[in-house]
Design an enzyme around this catalytic site. Structure first.
Site, PDB file in Angstrom:
ATOM      1  N   PRO A   9       0.791  -1.217   0.000  1.00 54.84           N
ATOM      2  CA  PRO A   9       0.000   0.000   0.000  1.00 54.84           C
ATOM      3  C   PRO A   9       0.830   1.278   0.000  1.00 54.84           C
ATOM      4  O   PRO A   9       1.866   1.364   0.653  1.00 54.84           O
ATOM      5  CB  PRO A   9      -0.820  -0.097   1.293  1.00 54.84           C
ATOM      6  CG  PRO A   9      -0.114  -1.091   2.134  1.00 54.84           C
ATOM      7  CD  PRO A   9       0.536  -2.050   1.187  1.00 54.84           C
ATOM      8  N   ASN A  10       0.321   2.242  -0.763  1.00 57.14           N
ATOM      9  CA  ASN A  10       0.863   3.613  -0.863  1.00 57.14           C
ATOM     10  C   ASN A  10       2.167   3.707  -1.657  1.00 57.14           C
ATOM     11  O   ASN A  10       2.658   4.813  -1.906  1.00 57.14           O
ATOM     12  CB  ASN A  10       1.039   4.240   0.537  1.00 57.14           C
ATOM     13  CG  ASN A  10      -0.269   4.325   1.289  1.00 57.14           C
ATOM     14  OD1 ASN A  10      -1.230   4.885   0.766  1.00 57.14           O
ATOM     15  ND2 ASN A  10      -0.353   3.744   2.464  1.00 57.14           N
ATOM     16  N   ARG A  17       4.913  10.984  -2.510  1.00 57.30           N
ATOM     17  CA  ARG A  17       4.600  10.695  -1.122  1.00 57.30           C
ATOM     18  C   ARG A  17       5.815  10.968  -0.221  1.00 57.30           C
ATOM     19  O   ARG A  17       6.858  10.323  -0.396  1.00 57.30           O
ATOM     20  CB  ARG A  17       4.261   9.193  -1.072  1.00 57.30           C
ATOM     21  CG  ARG A  17       4.042   8.646   0.283  1.00 57.30           C
ATOM     22  CD  ARG A  17       4.033   7.125   0.266  1.00 57.30           C
ATOM     23  NE  ARG A  17       3.786   6.663   1.616  1.00 57.30           N
ATOM     24  CZ  ARG A  17       4.093   5.464   2.049  1.00 57.30           C
ATOM     25  NH1 ARG A  17       4.633   4.571   1.237  1.00 57.30           N
ATOM     26  NH2 ARG A  17       3.857   5.145   3.292  1.00 57.30           N
ATOM     27  N   TYR A  22      10.962   9.065   1.507  1.00 56.35           N
ATOM     28  CA  TYR A  22      11.006   7.988   0.510  1.00 56.35           C
ATOM     29  C   TYR A  22      11.717   8.364  -0.793  1.00 56.35           C
ATOM     30  O   TYR A  22      11.870   7.518  -1.668  1.00 56.35           O
ATOM     31  CB  TYR A  22       9.580   7.508   0.204  1.00 56.35           C
ATOM     32  CG  TYR A  22       8.888   6.936   1.431  1.00 56.35           C
ATOM     33  CD1 TYR A  22       9.404   5.812   2.079  1.00 56.35           C
ATOM     34  CD2 TYR A  22       7.739   7.516   1.958  1.00 56.35           C
ATOM     35  CE1 TYR A  22       8.795   5.290   3.205  1.00 56.35           C
ATOM     36  CE2 TYR A  22       7.114   6.990   3.084  1.00 56.35           C
ATOM     37  CZ  TYR A  22       7.651   5.880   3.703  1.00 56.35           C
ATOM     38  OH  TYR A  22       7.052   5.363   4.816  1.00 56.35           O
ATOM     39  N   ASN A  73       8.235  -5.260  -0.879  1.00 55.77           N
ATOM     40  CA  ASN A  73       8.124  -4.141   0.054  1.00 55.77           C
ATOM     41  C   ASN A  73       6.658  -4.133   0.485  1.00 55.77           C
ATOM     42  O   ASN A  73       5.802  -3.666  -0.256  1.00 55.77           O
ATOM     43  CB  ASN A  73       8.501  -2.811  -0.597  1.00 55.77           C
ATOM     44  CG  ASN A  73       8.453  -1.670   0.415  1.00 55.77           C
ATOM     45  OD1 ASN A  73       7.891  -1.810   1.508  1.00 55.77           O
ATOM     46  ND2 ASN A  73       9.035  -0.541   0.054  1.00 55.77           N
ATOM     47  N   ALA A  76       3.115  -0.645   4.942  1.00 54.06           N
ATOM     48  CA  ALA A  76       2.662  -0.698   6.342  1.00 54.06           C
ATOM     49  C   ALA A  76       2.191  -2.090   6.759  1.00 54.06           C
ATOM     50  O   ALA A  76       2.149  -2.389   7.958  1.00 54.06           O
ATOM     51  CB  ALA A  76       1.555   0.329   6.567  1.00 54.06           C
ATOM     52  N   GLU A  97      12.620  -9.179   2.147  1.00 54.92           N
ATOM     53  CA  GLU A  97      11.831  -7.991   2.519  1.00 54.92           C
ATOM     54  C   GLU A  97      12.685  -6.746   2.325  1.00 54.92           C
ATOM     55  O   GLU A  97      13.826  -6.709   2.791  1.00 54.92           O
ATOM     56  CB  GLU A  97      11.432  -8.150   3.992  1.00 54.92           C
ATOM     57  CG  GLU A  97      10.701  -6.955   4.572  1.00 54.92           C
ATOM     58  CD  GLU A  97      10.480  -7.105   6.087  1.00 54.92           C
ATOM     59  OE1 GLU A  97      10.461  -8.239   6.616  1.00 54.92           O
ATOM     60  OE2 GLU A  97      10.346  -6.064   6.747  1.00 54.92           O
ATOM     61  N   HIS A  99      12.819  -2.280   2.297  1.00 52.21           N
ATOM     62  CA  HIS A  99      12.210  -0.990   2.636  1.00 52.21           C
ATOM     63  C   HIS A  99      13.123   0.121   2.147  1.00 52.21           C
ATOM     64  O   HIS A  99      14.351   0.014   2.262  1.00 52.21           O
ATOM     65  CB  HIS A  99      12.036  -0.848   4.152  1.00 52.21           C
ATOM     66  CG  HIS A  99      11.160  -1.906   4.733  1.00 52.21           C
ATOM     67  ND1 HIS A  99       9.796  -1.878   4.631  1.00 52.21           N
ATOM     68  CD2 HIS A  99      11.467  -3.053   5.390  1.00 52.21           C
ATOM     69  CE1 HIS A  99       9.290  -2.960   5.212  1.00 52.21           C
ATOM     70  NE2 HIS A  99      10.286  -3.692   5.680  1.00 52.21           N
ATOM     71  N   ARG A 106      12.754   5.201  12.783  1.00 53.70           N
ATOM     72  CA  ARG A 106      11.471   5.913  12.716  1.00 53.70           C
ATOM     73  C   ARG A 106      10.599   5.575  13.942  1.00 53.70           C
ATOM     74  O   ARG A 106      11.099   5.141  14.957  1.00 53.70           O
ATOM     75  CB  ARG A 106      10.811   5.566  11.382  1.00 53.70           C
ATOM     76  CG  ARG A 106      11.708   5.944  10.178  1.00 53.70           C
ATOM     77  CD  ARG A 106      11.050   5.637   8.860  1.00 53.70           C
ATOM     78  NE  ARG A 106       9.824   6.399   8.701  1.00 53.70           N
ATOM     79  CZ  ARG A 106       8.888   6.112   7.803  1.00 53.70           C
ATOM     80  NH1 ARG A 106       9.063   5.073   6.970  1.00 53.70           N
ATOM     81  NH2 ARG A 106       7.789   6.833   7.711  1.00 53.70           N
TER      82      ARG A 106
END
Ligand code: DQA
Length: 146
Positions: A9-10, A17, A22, A73, A76, A97, A99, A106
């Site tokens: 998502p996103n 964004r 990012y 990726n 969330a 995985e 990111h 964070r």
């Protein structure tokens, strides 16, 4: 060898964004670089992005017997989705995985990944290069296992 690249998502909004977190590259730009690397490595790439948890799971089910590994990726869903974890356990698809950001630098709610302990590896914090490094690691590992 065929690798499925999944973005959650996103991530379709990359470039617009939160660019301070990012970066300025769009998802298409990142996938174009990844495709060039895949050609160099001699592997085939299939890509999929969805904002819907169930759609990501359906795509993983469809990938059984179709791909050798998954670069993901999960956005969330990394931090929330037991269903996505179960889908990896059920399909037994090897995955890495990735990111863009260093999630440990964070908010505390990003410090837990529900996927990391069942992944072949995790790469984060290098922006788009996290995808490149992740693909290299995934492909090398799968080739070693052959
Ligand atoms: C992300 C990190 C996640 O915590 C966040 O929800 C994202 C992007 C990353 O690539 O840095 O959507 O996966």
């Amino acid at each position: 060898m065929k690798i499925l690249v999944i973005n959650g998502p996103n991530l379709n909004l990359l470039g617009q964004r939160e660019p301070g977190v990012y970066g300025a590259d769009s998802l298409d730009a990142i996938l174009a670089r990844l495709t060039a690397l895949a050609i160099d490595l001699g592997v085939q790439l299939d890509t999929f992005q969805s904002n819907h948890e169930g759609a990501l799971i359906d795509r993983l089910h469809a990938a059984m017997g179709e791909v050798d590994g998954v670069l993901i990726n999960p956005g969330a869903y990394t931090h929330t989705s037991i269903a996505l974890r179960d889908a990896f356990l059920a399909t037994r698809l090897p995955f890495v995985e990735v990111h863009l950001s260093n999630v440990y630098a964070r908010e505390a709610f990003r410090h837990k990944s529900l996927l990391a302990d069942i992944a072949r590896g995790q790469v984060m914090g290098f922006g788009p290069d996290s995808y490149m490094l992740g693909l290299r690691g995934l492909v090398d590992g799968l080739r070693r296992a052959r």
